[in-house]
Design an enzyme around this catalytic site. Structure first.
Site, PDB file in Angstrom:
ATOM      1  N   GLU A   1      10.670   6.371   1.510  1.00  0.00           N
ATOM      2  CA  GLU A   1      11.174   5.997   0.209  1.00  0.00           C
ATOM      3  C   GLU A   1      11.914   7.324  -0.352  1.00  0.00           C
ATOM      4  O   GLU A   1      11.671   8.542  -0.194  1.00  0.00           O
ATOM      5  CB  GLU A   1      10.032   5.801  -0.795  1.00  0.00           C
ATOM      6  CG  GLU A   1       9.609   4.380  -0.593  1.00  0.00           C
ATOM      7  CD  GLU A   1       8.518   3.967  -1.498  1.00  0.00           C
ATOM      8  OE1 GLU A   1       8.317   4.203  -2.759  1.00  0.00           O
ATOM      9  OE2 GLU A   1       7.518   3.265  -1.138  1.00  0.00           O
TER      10      GLU A   1
ATOM     11  N   ASP B   1       6.734  -3.789  -0.617  1.00  0.00           N
ATOM     12  CA  ASP B   1       7.179  -3.096  -1.746  1.00  0.00           C
ATOM     13  C   ASP B   1       7.197  -1.679  -1.581  1.00  0.00           C
ATOM     14  O   ASP B   1       7.703  -0.818  -2.410  1.00  0.00           O
ATOM     15  CB  ASP B   1       5.756  -3.211  -2.616  1.00  0.00           C
ATOM     16  CG  ASP B   1       5.690  -2.657  -3.984  1.00  0.00           C
ATOM     17  OD1 ASP B   1       6.905  -2.875  -4.757  1.00  0.00           O
ATOM     18  OD2 ASP B   1       4.826  -1.737  -4.260  1.00  0.00           O
TER      19      ASP B   1
ATOM     20  N   SER C   1       0.814  -1.199   0.054  1.00  0.00           N
ATOM     21  CA  SER C   1       0.087   0.066   0.089  1.00  0.00           C
ATOM     22  C   SER C   1       0.849   1.188  -0.168  1.00  0.00           C
ATOM     23  O   SER C   1       1.321   1.807  -1.058  1.00  0.00           O
ATOM     24  CB  SER C   1      -0.898   0.032   0.964  1.00  0.00           C
ATOM     25  OG  SER C   1      -0.361  -0.004   2.347  1.00  0.00           O
ATOM     26  N   ARG C   2       1.239   1.866   1.105  1.00  0.00           N
ATOM     27  CA  ARG C   2       2.158   2.840   1.324  1.00  0.00           C
ATOM     28  C   ARG C   2       2.772   2.665   2.712  1.00  0.00           C
ATOM     29  O   ARG C   2       2.472   2.209   3.627  1.00  0.00           O
ATOM     30  CB  ARG C   2       1.258   4.217   1.288  1.00  0.00           C
ATOM     31  CG  ARG C   2       0.728   4.704   0.107  1.00  0.00           C
ATOM     32  CD  ARG C   2       2.059   5.265  -0.715  1.00  0.00           C
ATOM     33  NE  ARG C   2       1.279   5.948  -1.867  1.00  0.00           N
ATOM     34  CZ  ARG C   2       0.986   5.198  -3.112  1.00  0.00           C
ATOM     35  NH1 ARG C   2       1.426   4.048  -3.171  1.00  0.00           N
ATOM     36  NH2 ARG C   2       0.684   5.842  -4.156  1.00  0.00           N
TER      37      ARG C   2
ATOM     38  N   HIS D   1       9.039  -0.719  -4.883  1.00  0.00           N
ATOM     39  CA  HIS D   1       7.674   0.120  -5.254  1.00  0.00           C
ATOM     40  C   HIS D   1       7.376  -0.385  -6.885  1.00  0.00           C
ATOM     41  O   HIS D   1       7.211   0.228  -7.719  1.00  0.00           O
ATOM     42  CB  HIS D   1       7.867   1.423  -5.097  1.00  0.00           C
ATOM     43  CG  HIS D   1       6.228   2.238  -4.944  1.00  0.00           C
ATOM     44  ND1 HIS D   1       6.034   3.196  -4.094  1.00  0.00           N
ATOM     45  CD2 HIS D   1       5.329   1.844  -5.623  1.00  0.00           C
ATOM     46  CE1 HIS D   1       4.896   3.537  -4.043  1.00  0.00           C
ATOM     47  NE2 HIS D   1       4.211   2.680  -4.880  1.00  0.00           N
ATOM     48  N   ILE D   2       7.404  -1.673  -6.840  1.00  0.00           N
ATOM     49  CA  ILE D   2       7.228  -2.066  -8.257  1.00  0.00           C
ATOM     50  C   ILE D   2       5.761  -2.927  -8.584  1.00  0.00           C
ATOM     51  O   ILE D   2       5.338  -3.560  -9.623  1.00  0.00           O
ATOM     52  CB  ILE D   2       8.094  -3.073  -8.864  1.00  0.00           C
ATOM     53  CG1 ILE D   2       8.360  -4.289  -7.811  1.00  0.00           C
ATOM     54  CG2 ILE D   2       9.375  -2.434  -9.016  1.00  0.00           C
ATOM     55  CD1 ILE D   2       9.097  -5.508  -8.307  1.00  0.00           C
ATOM     56  N   ALA D   3       4.942  -2.609  -7.539  1.00  0.00           N
ATOM     57  CA  ALA D   3       3.698  -3.485  -7.307  1.00  0.00           C
ATOM     58  C   ALA D   3       2.798  -3.479  -9.019  1.00  0.00           C
ATOM     59  O   ALA D   3       2.204  -4.321  -9.296  1.00  0.00           O
ATOM     60  CB  ALA D   3       2.898  -3.067  -6.311  1.00  0.00           C
TER      61      ALA D   3
END
Ligand SMILES: NC(=O)C1=CN([C@@H]2O[C@H](COP(=O)(O)OP(=O)(O)OC[C@H]3O[C@@H](n4cnc5c(N)ncnc54)[C@H](O)[C@@H]3O)[C@@H](O)[C@H]2O)C=CC1
Ligand SMILES: O=C(O)C(=O)CO
EC number: 1.1.1.29
Length: 386
Positions: A302, A297, A272-273, A320-322
């Site tokens: 970040e 992810d 999610s975040r 962060h590639i979801a």
């Protein structure tokens, strides 16, 4: 004074100036804008995260709309600059828009778009991938092989968790959370427990029907439960996947106290975040509980990880590639461009942001509407009746 940012220009004589802060996958989004008389300027600066100053430069004196990224801070300064340049439209190339101050945008009369739906399955598939990788210790085993440590089959080598018959917990059973739940229930015959502020009747019906199908075939049926609190999910689930939006209510939703409520051998997934988890508390928890595993992810700061996380063998981390499948990323670019175009052209807003398929059909022109504008109501924008 910030250095000038480099750009690539398409259709220089177009009437409307649309800026994209990044090159985006595919060309359909560019063609759709050009066909509707837009001059498209794409920032080609070799800098991953643009600063507010960089973007103000890109906006310049005249700009009708901007397509931006989730790494950018869209607040007072940027919306003021966009409004001053005559701009009325902004779209994130993302479904999440926690990087955007929507109230400020509304104050300046700027429509804010996002890209729901096109990334639901892709993101859920990455959450499922991380779940499997964590359950079966795939990354550790891969590192072991490459290090030349494998000298033969052993009964105890990389023993992990069986998913079948265990309980999957979903926090935030919206589009992505529900898609993930269905994958885990149907694919691995897991029981479901979920927590969301709203009931997910469709998801419940799906699990019930699948349970009946299994029973009719002589197998143990899967079950579902809507938890009355998040803690109930944390205590009962073997796998927990986080899919809520990031807002004030979900910041550090998983903290030290909540981690301590989870099973010692549980697996926690976050697509999610980052700030939904207190990452420093998570690092301590991973250190103290070697059988607890995570698949992440997204990260709190970040592109950085909290100290210690990268050393933890029981953590799988990806950048962060979801949503990173070709079809999805091209679709996100298309939806973001059409959000901006729709506002510039005065089109209405699409009647259902969950049903964006007509915008993604490459063989037909898209509807004359903005696919998803999050402040449409606040701005009093008309809704498409199609
Ligand atoms: N890692 C990645 O690349 C991606 C991350 N995302 C993230 O996933 C989020 C969810 O996306 P969608 O499923 O499309 O959104 P959605 O709006 O369909 O689902 C979010 C769900 O969270 C629930 N929720 C909100 N507050 C909650 C709380 N306090 N406790 C429990 N549930 C709560 C909502 O009721 C809703 O059902 C996005 O906002 C974005 O931040 C989305 C796509 C890709
Ligand atoms: O869409 C989002 O919210 C992402 O995080 C990237 O796909």
């Amino acid at each position: 004074m910030a250095k000038p940012v480099s750009i690539e220009v398409w259709n220089p004589n177009g009437k409307y100036r649309v800026v994209s802060t990044k090159p985006m996958p595919g060309t359909r989004w560019i063609n759709l804008l050009i066909q509707q008389d837009c001059r498209v300027e794409i920032c080609t600066q070799k800098k991953t995260i643009l600063s507010v100053e960089d973007i103000i430069q890109l906006i310049g004196d005249k700009c009708d709309g901007v397509i931006g990224q989730l790494t950018e801070d869209w607040g007072e300064e940027l919306f003021k600059a966009l409004s001053r340049a005559g701009g009325k439209a902004f779209s994130n190339m993302a479904v999440g828009y926690n990087n955007v101050d929507v109230n400020v945008a509304t104050k300046y009369g700027v429509a804010v778009g996002n890209t729901p739906g096109v990334l639901t399955e892709t993101t859920a598939e990455l959450a499922a991938s991380l779940t499997l990788a964590a359950a079966r210790r795939i990354v550790e085993a891969d590192e072991f092989m490459r290090a030349g440590l494998y000298d033969g089959w052993l009964p105890h080598l990389f023993v992990g968790n069986l998913l079948k018959g265990q309980t999957v917990g979903v926090i935030g059973a919206g589009r992505i959370g529900s898609a993930y739940a269905r994958m885990m229930v149907e694919g691995f015959k897991m029981n479901l427990i979920y927590f969301d502020l709203y009931q997910s009747t469709r998801l419940e019906k799906f699990v019930t029907a699948y349970g009946e199908f299994l029973k009719a075939n002589g197998e143990k049926p899967v079950t579902w439960k809507r938890a009355s609190s998040m803690d109930e999910v944390l205590q009962q689930a073997d796998i927990i996947s986080l899919h809520p939006v990031l807002d004030k209510t979900t910041y550090h939703l998983v903290n030290k106290e909540r981690l301590s409520k989870m099973k010692k051998e549980a697996i926690l997934i976050n697509c999610s975040r980052g700030p939904v988890i207190d990452e420093a508390a998570l690092v301590d928890h991973l250190r103290e509980n070697p059988m607890f595993r995570v698949g992440l992810d997204v990260f709190e700061d970040e592109p950085y990880m909290k100290p210690g996380l990268s050393e933890m063998k029981n953590a799988i981390v990806v950048p962060h590639i979801a949503s990173a499948s070709k079809w999805t990323r091209e679709g996100m670019a298309t939806l973001a461009a059409l959000n901006v175009l729709g506002k510039i052209k005065g089109y209405p807003v699409w009647f259902d942001a969950n049903r964006v398929e007509p915008f993604l059909n490459e063989n037909a022109p898209p509807p004359a509407a903005s696919p998803s504008i999050v402040n449409a109501k606040a701005l009093g924008l008309p809704v498409s009746k199609l």
